[in-house]
Motif scaffolding. Structure first.
Motif, PDB file in Angstrom:
ATOM      1  N   ASN A 121      30.765  29.531  55.436  1.00  0.00           N
ATOM      2  CA  ASN A 121      30.381  28.624  54.478  1.00  0.00           C
ATOM      3  C   ASN A 121      29.985  29.445  53.125  1.00  0.00           C
ATOM      4  O   ASN A 121      29.315  29.063  52.394  1.00  0.00           O
ATOM      5  N   ILE A 122      30.593  30.685  53.060  1.00  0.00           N
ATOM      6  CA  ILE A 122      30.017  31.490  51.883  1.00  0.00           C
ATOM      7  C   ILE A 122      31.468  31.720  50.849  1.00  0.00           C
ATOM      8  O   ILE A 122      32.456  31.759  51.237  1.00  0.00           O
ATOM      9  N   ARG A 123      30.749  31.222  49.777  1.00  0.00           N
ATOM     10  CA  ARG A 123      31.975  31.080  48.607  1.00  0.00           C
ATOM     11  C   ARG A 123      32.318  32.476  48.352  1.00  0.00           C
ATOM     12  O   ARG A 123      31.406  33.325  48.099  1.00  0.00           O
ATOM     13  N   ILE A 124      33.631  32.676  47.394  1.00  0.00           N
ATOM     14  CA  ILE A 124      33.886  34.146  47.378  1.00  0.00           C
ATOM     15  C   ILE A 124      34.256  34.150  45.701  1.00  0.00           C
ATOM     16  O   ILE A 124      35.101  33.444  45.010  1.00  0.00           O
ATOM     17  N   GLY A 125      33.841  35.066  44.917  1.00  0.00           N
ATOM     18  CA  GLY A 125      34.035  35.296  43.631  1.00  0.00           C
ATOM     19  C   GLY A 125      34.420  36.655  43.324  1.00  0.00           C
ATOM     20  O   GLY A 125      34.057  37.507  44.167  1.00  0.00           O
ATOM     21  N   GLY A 126      34.959  36.746  42.117  1.00  0.00           N
ATOM     22  CA  GLY A 126      35.542  37.937  41.603  1.00  0.00           C
ATOM     23  C   GLY A 126      35.266  38.387  40.188  1.00  0.00           C
ATOM     24  O   GLY A 126      35.240  37.363  39.377  1.00  0.00           O
ATOM     25  N   THR A 127      34.769  39.481  39.757  1.00  0.00           N
ATOM     26  CA  THR A 127      34.242  39.935  38.352  1.00  0.00           C
ATOM     27  C   THR A 127      34.876  41.338  38.038  1.00  0.00           C
ATOM     28  O   THR A 127      34.969  42.078  39.144  1.00  0.00           O
ATOM     29  N   THR A 128      35.192  41.545  36.994  1.00  0.00           N
ATOM     30  CA  THR A 128      36.036  43.030  36.733  1.00  0.00           C
ATOM     31  C   THR A 128      35.644  43.281  35.029  1.00  0.00           C
ATOM     32  O   THR A 128      35.529  42.375  34.341  1.00  0.00           O
ATOM     33  N   GLY A 129      35.465  44.669  35.044  1.00  0.00           N
ATOM     34  CA  GLY A 129      35.566  44.975  33.438  1.00  0.00           C
ATOM     35  C   GLY A 129      36.957  44.934  33.087  1.00  0.00           C
ATOM     36  O   GLY A 129      37.073  45.482  31.852  1.00  0.00           O
ATOM     37  N   TYR A 130      37.998  44.748  33.542  1.00  0.00           N
ATOM     38  CA  TYR A 130      39.448  44.799  32.955  1.00  0.00           C
ATOM     39  C   TYR A 130      39.563  43.794  31.895  1.00  0.00           C
ATOM     40  O   TYR A 130      38.696  42.691  31.994  1.00  0.00           O
ATOM     41  N   PHE A 131      40.162  43.967  30.995  1.00  0.00           N
ATOM     42  CA  PHE A 131      40.714  43.003  30.016  1.00  0.00           C
ATOM     43  C   PHE A 131      41.596  42.045  30.615  1.00  0.00           C
ATOM     44  O   PHE A 131      42.034  42.329  31.843  1.00  0.00           O
ATOM     45  N   LYS A 132      41.775  40.847  29.906  1.00  0.00           N
ATOM     46  CA  LYS A 132      42.529  39.821  30.602  1.00  0.00           C
ATOM     47  C   LYS A 132      43.851  39.887  31.399  1.00  0.00           C
ATOM     48  O   LYS A 132      44.148  39.581  32.423  1.00  0.00           O
ATOM     49  N   ALA A 133      44.732  40.757  30.711  1.00  0.00           N
ATOM     50  CA  ALA A 133      46.024  41.055  31.250  1.00  0.00           C
ATOM     51  C   ALA A 133      46.087  41.804  32.439  1.00  0.00           C
ATOM     52  O   ALA A 133      46.612  41.688  33.414  1.00  0.00           O
TER      53      ALA A 133
END
Length: 271
Positions: A121-133
């Motif tokens: 029951n752990i949700r998953i997120g993502g983050t990145t220093g990339y620009f949108k495209a």
């Protein structure tokens, strides 16, 4: 979703070097190419040192190093300016998108780790220093291989990228999960760890696929066991020096670390 119990509810992963593109080869190659087009030979170390920042700030950090600043002056006849940064950033974009196409395999074991977390029951997120495209291209490549986070944020989505905590907070907001002590940030760069600390959540540094270790999966596998351990130990020291709560040799170790975090929180410990 909120929960008053002291358990990890959300795991936020970085992208390149953590979940995809073992060794974070795509951005490193793109930075070297854009500087080479302007007569500057950036070393692999110089290209990787600011990894984790938004890509414009990454360019600035590279230009601020003495070696690159001197090369820029010699090749272009003047010191770099903000206009040069803007031009480099625009030229960097196609290099980055091409590199993503060439380096888009998931880190081994990722899908199995994510499946285990979801079963708990752990949700998953993502983050990145990339620009949108670039973020969208990376997410699309991951989706084809079975990895789809519940929320995904890039540097363009927030006022300031890492080491500011805003991407972490935005994922928490989208998934309505708080407090920050119920969140673990997993990444392969110093900026990931700093962002996690700034957000008030637990932090885990991943070593074998890290940009600091600096090898593609194929190159890493060609190392002897002793050479692999030496590189992992060096990257672990980098993470420990910036206060990472945990460091792991590879992503497969994450479920055990989350168990340890839950045990420590049950005893009243906070990040």
């Amino acid at each position: 979703m909120t929960d008053s119990t002291d358990q990890i509810q959300l795991a936020i992963f970085d992208w390149a070097g953590t979940t995809i593109d073992f060794g974070s080869c795509a951005p490193a190659a793109a930075f070297r190419k854009v500087f080479a087009a302007h007569g500057v030979e950036a070393s692999d170390h110089a290209a990787r040192a600011p990894m984790g920042l938004n890509k414009r700030e990454h360019l600035v950090r590279m230009l601020q190093t003495e070696t690159i600043a001197q090369q820029w002056l010699a090749a272009n006849g003047k010191a770099w300016t903000e206009d040069d940064v803007s031009r480099l950033y625009e030229e960097f974009i196609p290099y980055q998108l091409q590199a993503i196409e060439e380096s888009s395999k998931l880190v081994p074991g990722l899908n199995e780790v994510v499946q285990h977390l979801r079963q708990h029951n752990i949700r998953i997120g993502g983050t990145t220093g990339y620009f949108k495209a670039a973020a969208e291209a990376t997410a699309a490549a991951a989706r084809e291989q079975g990895f789809v986070p519940d929320a995904n944020i890039c540097a363009d989505d927030v006022p300031e990228g890492r080491p500011a905590p805003w991407m972490i907070y935005e994922v928490m907001k989208q998934l309505t999960i708080y407090p920050a002590r119920c969140v673990v940030k997993i990444g392969d760069t110093v900026a990931d760890i700093e962002a996690g600390h700034n957000a008030g959540c637990w932090t885990v540094g991943v070593c074998d696929s890290s940009s600091s270790t600096g090898l593609s999966y194929e190159d890493f596998q060609q190392q002897t066991a002793a050479e692999q351990q030496e590189r992992i130990a060096s990257t672990m020291r980098v993470f420990k020096d910036v206060g990472s709560h945990f460091t792991i040799g590879s992503l497969e170790e994450l479920p055990v670390v989350i168990q340890k975090i839950n045990q420590r929180m049950a005893q009243g410990e906070r990040p």
